[in-house]
Design a protein around this motif. Structure first.
Motif, PDB file in Angstrom:
ATOM      1  N   TRP A 125      15.058  42.512  48.703  1.00 38.89           N
ATOM      2  CA  TRP A 125      14.481  41.732  49.326  1.00 38.89           C
ATOM      3  C   TRP A 125      14.876  41.086  48.151  1.00 38.89           C
ATOM      4  O   TRP A 125      14.387  39.633  48.793  1.00 38.89           O
ATOM      5  CB  TRP A 125      12.893  42.154  48.764  1.00 38.89           C
ATOM      6  CG  TRP A 125      12.395  42.702  46.999  1.00 38.89           C
ATOM      7  CD1 TRP A 125      12.686  43.883  46.864  1.00 38.89           C
ATOM      8  CD2 TRP A 125      12.263  41.602  46.549  1.00 38.89           C
ATOM      9  NE1 TRP A 125      12.517  43.722  45.411  1.00 38.89           N
ATOM     10  CE2 TRP A 125      11.552  42.828  45.036  1.00 38.89           C
ATOM     11  CE3 TRP A 125      12.001  40.516  46.414  1.00 38.89           C
ATOM     12  CZ2 TRP A 125      11.735  42.063  44.125  1.00 38.89           C
ATOM     13  CZ3 TRP A 125      11.632  39.992  44.939  1.00 38.89           C
ATOM     14  CH2 TRP A 125      10.970  40.770  44.273  1.00 38.89           C
ATOM     15  N   HIS A 126      15.601  40.843  47.074  1.00 35.20           N
ATOM     16  CA  HIS A 126      15.817  40.067  46.459  1.00 35.20           C
ATOM     17  C   HIS A 126      16.404  39.264  47.430  1.00 35.20           C
ATOM     18  O   HIS A 126      17.493  37.587  47.342  1.00 35.20           O
ATOM     19  CB  HIS A 126      16.506  40.037  45.222  1.00 35.20           C
ATOM     20  CG  HIS A 126      15.496  40.671  43.779  1.00 35.20           C
ATOM     21  ND1 HIS A 126      14.664  39.776  43.439  1.00 35.20           N
ATOM     22  CD2 HIS A 126      15.406  41.868  43.845  1.00 35.20           C
ATOM     23  CE1 HIS A 126      14.364  40.426  42.695  1.00 35.20           C
ATOM     24  NE2 HIS A 126      14.507  41.876  42.217  1.00 35.20           N
ATOM     25  N   ARG A 127      17.989  39.770  47.689  1.00 32.80           N
ATOM     26  CA  ARG A 127      18.967  38.804  48.782  1.00 32.80           C
ATOM     27  C   ARG A 127      18.305  38.200  49.522  1.00 32.80           C
ATOM     28  O   ARG A 127      18.131  36.830  49.672  1.00 32.80           O
ATOM     29  CB  ARG A 127      20.037  40.447  49.028  1.00 32.80           C
ATOM     30  CG  ARG A 127      21.361  39.712  49.255  1.00 32.80           C
ATOM     31  CD  ARG A 127      21.444  40.816  49.449  1.00 32.80           C
ATOM     32  NE  ARG A 127      23.337  40.395  50.064  1.00 32.80           N
ATOM     33  CZ  ARG A 127      24.800  40.516  49.727  1.00 32.80           C
ATOM     34  NH1 ARG A 127      24.535  40.836  48.739  1.00 32.80           N
ATOM     35  NH2 ARG A 127      25.639  40.003  50.372  1.00 32.80           N
ATOM     36  N   VAL A 128      17.456  38.887  50.412  1.00 34.75           N
ATOM     37  CA  VAL A 128      16.979  38.123  51.502  1.00 34.75           C
ATOM     38  C   VAL A 128      16.372  36.785  51.154  1.00 34.75           C
ATOM     39  O   VAL A 128      15.867  35.845  51.264  1.00 34.75           O
ATOM     40  CB  VAL A 128      15.906  39.580  51.418  1.00 34.75           C
ATOM     41  CG1 VAL A 128      14.996  38.386  53.213  1.00 34.75           C
ATOM     42  CG2 VAL A 128      16.362  40.370  52.740  1.00 34.75           C
ATOM     43  N   ASN A 129      15.413  36.847  49.831  1.00 35.77           N
ATOM     44  CA  ASN A 129      14.615  35.622  49.612  1.00 35.77           C
ATOM     45  C   ASN A 129      15.624  34.728  49.193  1.00 35.77           C
ATOM     46  O   ASN A 129      15.327  33.114  49.531  1.00 35.77           O
ATOM     47  CB  ASN A 129      14.053  36.160  48.287  1.00 35.77           C
ATOM     48  CG  ASN A 129      12.689  34.875  47.203  1.00 35.77           C
ATOM     49  OD1 ASN A 129      12.386  35.082  47.141  1.00 35.77           O
ATOM     50  ND2 ASN A 129      12.993  34.176  48.787  1.00 35.77           N
ATOM     51  N   VAL A 130      16.446  34.971  48.406  1.00 33.64           N
ATOM     52  CA  VAL A 130      17.453  34.047  48.100  1.00 33.64           C
ATOM     53  C   VAL A 130      18.147  33.179  49.734  1.00 33.64           C
ATOM     54  O   VAL A 130      18.872  32.212  49.738  1.00 33.64           O
ATOM     55  CB  VAL A 130      19.333  34.066  47.544  1.00 33.64           C
ATOM     56  CG1 VAL A 130      19.956  33.393  47.051  1.00 33.64           C
ATOM     57  CG2 VAL A 130      18.324  35.045  45.951  1.00 33.64           C
ATOM     58  N   ALA A 131      18.717  34.261  50.471  1.00 38.93           N
ATOM     59  CA  ALA A 131      19.593  34.408  51.424  1.00 38.93           C
ATOM     60  C   ALA A 131      18.281  33.249  52.334  1.00 38.93           C
ATOM     61  O   ALA A 131      18.919  32.001  53.079  1.00 38.93           O
ATOM     62  CB  ALA A 131      19.308  34.489  53.026  1.00 38.93           C
ATOM     63  N   GLN A 132      17.179  33.448  52.323  1.00 38.31           N
ATOM     64  CA  GLN A 132      15.959  32.581  53.265  1.00 38.31           C
ATOM     65  C   GLN A 132      15.396  31.109  52.590  1.00 38.31           C
ATOM     66  O   GLN A 132      15.502  30.222  53.254  1.00 38.31           O
ATOM     67  CB  GLN A 132      14.685  32.998  53.318  1.00 38.31           C
ATOM     68  CG  GLN A 132      14.082  34.234  53.770  1.00 38.31           C
ATOM     69  CD  GLN A 132      13.593  34.989  53.639  1.00 38.31           C
ATOM     70  OE1 GLN A 132      12.330  34.469  52.541  1.00 38.31           O
ATOM     71  NE2 GLN A 132      12.830  36.036  54.638  1.00 38.31           N
ATOM     72  N   ASP A 133      15.669  30.916  50.868  1.00 41.53           N
ATOM     73  CA  ASP A 133      15.952  29.976  50.132  1.00 41.53           C
ATOM     74  C   ASP A 133      17.219  29.410  50.674  1.00 41.53           C
ATOM     75  O   ASP A 133      17.210  27.842  50.359  1.00 41.53           O
ATOM     76  CB  ASP A 133      15.769  30.406  48.930  1.00 41.53           C
ATOM     77  CG  ASP A 133      14.497  30.470  47.919  1.00 41.53           C
ATOM     78  OD1 ASP A 133      13.548  30.525  48.962  1.00 41.53           O
ATOM     79  OD2 ASP A 133      14.361  30.669  47.152  1.00 41.53           O
ATOM     80  N   CYS A 134      17.989  29.304  51.161  1.00 39.96           N
ATOM     81  CA  CYS A 134      19.472  28.499  51.538  1.00 39.96           C
ATOM     82  C   CYS A 134      18.669  28.081  52.495  1.00 39.96           C
ATOM     83  O   CYS A 134      18.972  26.751  53.057  1.00 39.96           O
ATOM     84  CB  CYS A 134      20.377  29.245  51.625  1.00 39.96           C
ATOM     85  SG  CYS A 134      21.272  29.816  50.107  1.00 39.96           S
ATOM     86  N   GLU A 135      18.408  29.002  53.681  1.00 44.09           N
ATOM     87  CA  GLU A 135      17.908  28.477  55.294  1.00 44.09           C
ATOM     88  C   GLU A 135      17.145  26.937  54.457  1.00 44.09           C
ATOM     89  O   GLU A 135      17.041  25.868  54.853  1.00 44.09           O
ATOM     90  CB  GLU A 135      17.416  29.268  55.722  1.00 44.09           C
ATOM     91  CG  GLU A 135      17.076  28.625  57.136  1.00 44.09           C
ATOM     92  CD  GLU A 135      16.434  29.456  57.719  1.00 44.09           C
ATOM     93  OE1 GLU A 135      14.808  29.323  57.997  1.00 44.09           O
ATOM     94  OE2 GLU A 135      16.383  31.158  57.962  1.00 44.09           O
ATOM     95  N   ILE A 136      15.532  27.168  53.748  1.00 46.61           N
ATOM     96  CA  ILE A 136      15.454  25.953  53.931  1.00 46.61           C
ATOM     97  C   ILE A 136      15.717  24.807  52.553  1.00 46.61           C
ATOM     98  O   ILE A 136      15.034  23.714  53.034  1.00 46.61           O
ATOM     99  CB  ILE A 136      13.570  26.552  52.711  1.00 46.61           C
ATOM    100  CG1 ILE A 136      12.559  28.034  53.423  1.00 46.61           C
ATOM    101  CG2 ILE A 136      12.651  25.685  52.464  1.00 46.61           C
ATOM    102  CD1 ILE A 136      12.220  28.070  53.006  1.00 46.61           C
ATOM    103  N   ASN A 137      16.380  25.029  51.603  1.00 52.27           N
ATOM    104  CA  ASN A 137      16.418  24.114  50.827  1.00 52.27           C
ATOM    105  C   ASN A 137      17.354  22.798  50.824  1.00 52.27           C
ATOM    106  O   ASN A 137      18.036  21.720  51.014  1.00 52.27           O
ATOM    107  CB  ASN A 137      16.798  24.249  49.216  1.00 52.27           C
ATOM    108  CG  ASN A 137      16.118  25.057  48.248  1.00 52.27           C
ATOM    109  OD1 ASN A 137      14.737  25.032  48.744  1.00 52.27           O
ATOM    110  ND2 ASN A 137      16.029  26.295  47.641  1.00 52.27           N
TER     111      ASN A 137
END
Length: 385
Positions: A89-101
């Motif tokens: 889930w850490h990796r998922v969270n980083v990928a999601q932050d990349c999509e948003i930021n």
């Protein structure tokens, strides 16, 4: 709290199309959350120390960041990832932050130092987190945004039923649509939006069916239908046999379906689309337990060019490049000594079809949105190019 709410007011004032979403978040102070995070019930957990140390412009950016996780249904999309990806889930969270930021920074928002964005990993901007996920280096980390992002409940979150007001799925979906309509009105008023937000709003207001889910559902349903048939066998006698001296009763068995995949290898078909669709079919078959010699792949243009029994897509032999007649491939599949229960046809639709219903389930995976519609008895899934 005054500083935190002032930051939300600033975010909503500067971007009024996000106001409804921002003010739907219920604040929950917590000394356990590292910065700010959200759960799937639209509760926003906030560290007092983080608020104290962060300027209002950056807090406004974090407000929009957390609301974006929920608006983009990141937890729902994370729930559809493969099990191995969900566990990281850490990796998922980083990928999601990349999509948003990248969208937030393009929109002029301020974010705290240490933020992640695609360019830090050499990735292109404007992508979905599912595409970023496999491209990220191992062991990446970002402040935990909570179950409203990656779907895994954080230790500092309240229980599902406890605590302050929460939004259910129906209310959340209505809020997403309201926000998308506000974005569309903003654009009509000659306002601007980052590309990611525009794409999201269009998808919410004019959703398209995920062809992978549709194809997966069709294949699963057909496999369940074929596997539901039962037959008698004497290989395993019935448990009632000992009660009847001298009589052997057969038991019922539930046969595993056989599947034929007919691939259109005519000149009009693209290798990328074929590979994507074939990978989805074989993946679904593998998940439902159908593999090995129960799957036959026939490459066909105007004639059957190759027939393979495969256990992996790499073993498939494709040949052809001429005209198109999928009837030949379907007839060859049904003429095999072990007739299939399911026939999946991967084609651009520029082919004649059998004149009548066949004694098996037929699923057409049509490559391209302009592919002609097959007869009504053929189950159809459209795969965009």
């Amino acid at each position: 709290m005054t500083k935190l709410l002032a930051a939300r007011y600033r975010a909503a004032s500067d971007r009024p199309y996000l106001a409804a979403a921002l003010y739907s978040l219920t604040v929950v102070p917590s000394t356990d959350v590292p910065t700010m995070g959200v759960d799937r019930y639209w509760r926003c957990y906030v560290s007092p120390a983080f608020v104290d140390a962060t300027p209002v412009p950056e807090l406004a950016g974090v407000w929009v960041h957390e609301a974006a996780h929920l608006l983009r249904d990141h937890h729902g999309r994370a729930d559809r990832l493969p099990a191995a990806a969900q566990r990281d889930w850490h990796r998922v969270n980083v990928a999601q932050d990349c999509e948003i930021n990248d969208d937030l920074l393009a929109d002029g928002l301020h974010l705290p130092e240490g933020r992640v964005e695609p360019r830090l990993f050499g990735l292109p901007e404007g992508g979905f987190f599912e595409a970023y996920l496999d491209l990220l280096p191992p062991h990446v980390r970002t402040p935990d945004c909570g179950s409203g992002a990656h779907g895994r409940p954080a230790p500092w979150e309240l229980s599902d039923s406890g605590g302050p007001a929460r939004l259910g799925d129906v209310e959340a979906q209505a809020l997403r649509r309201q926000t998308a309509e506000a974005m569309r009105a903003h654009l009509r008023g000659r306002g601007t939006l980052p590309g990611g937000w525009q794409r999201w709003a269009e998808e919410v207001l004019e959703p398209t069916v995920d062809w992978r889910q549709a194809l997966s559902g069709a294949v699963r349903e057909a496999a369940a239908w074929a596997g539901g048939a039962v037959d008698y066998t004497y290989r395993r006698p019935s448990r009632r046999t000992p009660a009847l001296r001298g009589v052997v009763l057969p038991s019922l068995r539930r046969p595993l379906p056989r599947v034929a995949v007919v691939i259109d290898t005519s000149g009009s078909m693209g290798d990328a689309e074929l590979a994507a669709a074939l990978g989805e079919v074989t993946g679904v078959l593998r998940e439902v337990g159908i593999r090995g010699n129960r799957v036959t792949v026939l490459a066909c243009d105007a004639d059957v060019q190759a027939v393979s029994r495969v256990t992996a897509t790499e073993q498939i032999t494709l040949g052809g490049g001429g005209g198109t007649d999928m009837r030949v491939g379907i007839e060859a599949a049904l003429a095999a000594p072990e007739r299939p229960n399911i026939v999946v046809v991967l084609t651009d639709g520029l082919t004649p079809w059998p004149a009548e219903n066949l004694p098996c389930r037929v699923i057409a995976a049509l490559i391209g949105s302009s592919a002609p519609q097959p007869p009504g008895w053929v189950e159809t899934v459209r795969i965009p190019t």
